[in-house]
Scaffold this motif. Structure first.
Motif, PDB file in Angstrom:
ATOM      1  N   UNK A 129     -19.613  -3.503  -2.256  1.00 18.10           N
ATOM      2  CA  UNK A 129     -18.474  -4.403  -2.490  1.00 18.10           C
ATOM      3  C   UNK A 129     -17.115  -3.728  -2.347  1.00 18.10           C
ATOM      4  N   UNK A 130     -17.076  -2.567  -1.728  1.00 14.81           N
ATOM      5  CA  UNK A 130     -15.796  -1.935  -1.431  1.00 14.81           C
ATOM      6  C   UNK A 130     -15.300  -2.387  -0.067  1.00 14.81           C
ATOM      7  N   UNK A 131     -13.977  -2.351   0.114  1.00 10.91           N
ATOM      8  CA  UNK A 131     -13.346  -2.791   1.360  1.00 10.91           C
ATOM      9  C   UNK A 131     -12.454  -1.670   1.872  1.00 10.91           C
ATOM     10  N   UNK A 150      -9.321  -0.147  -0.232  1.00  8.84           N
ATOM     11  CA  UNK A 150      -8.423   0.812   0.406  1.00  8.84           C
ATOM     12  C   UNK A 150      -7.629   0.055   1.463  1.00  8.84           C
ATOM     13  N   UNK A 151      -6.305   0.030   1.325  1.00  7.43           N
ATOM     14  CA  UNK A 151      -5.463  -0.769   2.197  1.00  7.43           C
ATOM     15  C   UNK A 151      -5.359  -0.228   3.614  1.00  7.43           C
ATOM     16  N   UNK A 166     -10.921   0.351  -8.322  1.00  8.69           N
ATOM     17  CA  UNK A 166      -9.566   0.802  -8.009  1.00  8.69           C
ATOM     18  C   UNK A 166      -9.039   0.110  -6.758  1.00  8.69           C
ATOM     19  N   UNK A 167      -7.718   0.026  -6.666  1.00 10.61           N
ATOM     20  CA  UNK A 167      -7.058  -0.573  -5.513  1.00 10.61           C
ATOM     21  C   UNK A 167      -5.969   0.360  -5.020  1.00 10.61           C
ATOM     22  N   UNK A 168      -6.050   0.709  -3.739  1.00 12.19           N
ATOM     23  CA  UNK A 168      -5.065   1.604  -3.137  1.00 12.19           C
ATOM     24  C   UNK A 168      -4.360   0.829  -2.031  1.00 12.19           C
ATOM     25  N   UNK A 169      -3.055   0.677  -2.157  1.00 12.90           N
ATOM     26  CA  UNK A 169      -2.292  -0.107  -1.191  1.00 12.90           C
ATOM     27  C   UNK A 169      -2.247   0.526   0.185  1.00 12.90           C
TER      28      UNK A 169
END
Length: 230
Positions: A129-131, A150-151, A166-169
């Motif tokens: 489920x990671x992008x 990961x943006x 976690x969310x990285x722009x």
């Protein structure tokens, strides 16, 4: 040759995620090669206990010491420790087996979404489920755990780890051996220096210097966690 046997060097609490991903990919975890004596914390699960649980899903992996391991043609290789210091283990393995031309596998869970425009180096792990957005670049042995975003066009340096949720722009540059802990958020266009540690749930809205421990919302510098020169 169809390589369907996964060999994991070293042990850590992420082994269950690696086993889950291997199972989803139709791979067999055939060996776990230990380079250090196992240390089991009070709330950890021992390797022996994990292997007993895995027995319901297939053959139990062989556990052996690094000195006793020899590569085989039908094997894929991955690092098991999660700490950024696993670069020492990589160097030991590459030196010990230089004549075999040993290369590390990139393991991606089938429920992850990795853009075809992203670049993933050897040894990268991407959990369920990671992008990973288009133009993203993940260096050697970057670990991206479950439910991470990961943006686009973000670069993450070798041996860094991004923990669940976690969310990285986008358009950011994350250094070598950085830890982004559970549920952290980094806005876009940031520079994060080598060995920085972004604490769980932190919201980072400005550049972060090398070795900084950042905590809170908005994230603030707490102390330096640069590794010792000794």
């Amino acid at each position: 040759m169809n390589k369907n046997k996964l060999v994991i060097f070293g042990s850590s609490n992420i082994l269950s995620d690696l086993f889950d991903c291997a199972l989803a990919q139709g791979l067999v975890v055939s060996k776990i090669v230990l380079h250090l004596p196992e240390t089991v914390g009070e709330r950890d699960i021992s390797l022996a206990e994990r292997i007993r649980e895995w027995a319901a899903y297939g053959p139990a992996p062989e556990v052996l010491e690094l000195a006793d391991f020899q590569p085989a043609d039908d094997e894929l290789y991955l690092l098991g420790p999660t700490t950024p210091t696993r670069n020492v283990l990589e160097q030991e393995i590459l030196q010990r087996y230089a004549e075999h031309g040993l290369e590390f596998h990139t393991l991606i869970h089938p429920r992850a979404c990795v853009s075809p425009l992203a670049t993933l180096a050897a040894g990268v792990f991407v959990g369920a489920n990671s992008v990973i957005g288009p133009g993203a670049v993940l260096g050697r042995h970057v670990f991206v755990n479950r439910g991470v975003t990961i943006g686009h066009d973000t670069h993450i340096g070798a041996f860094s780890r991004v923990q669940p949720g976690s969310n990285v722009g986008g358009l950011s540059r994350i250094g070598h051996s950085v830890t982004i802990a559970i549920g952290a958020t980094l806005i876009e266009r940031l520079q994060v220096g080598d060995h920085a540690f972004i604490g769980a749930g932190a919201v980072v809205i400005s550049d972060t210097q090398a070795g900084a421990l950042m905590v809170g919302n908005p994230a603030r510098f707490k102390k330096s966690v640069l590794p010792s020169a000794d």
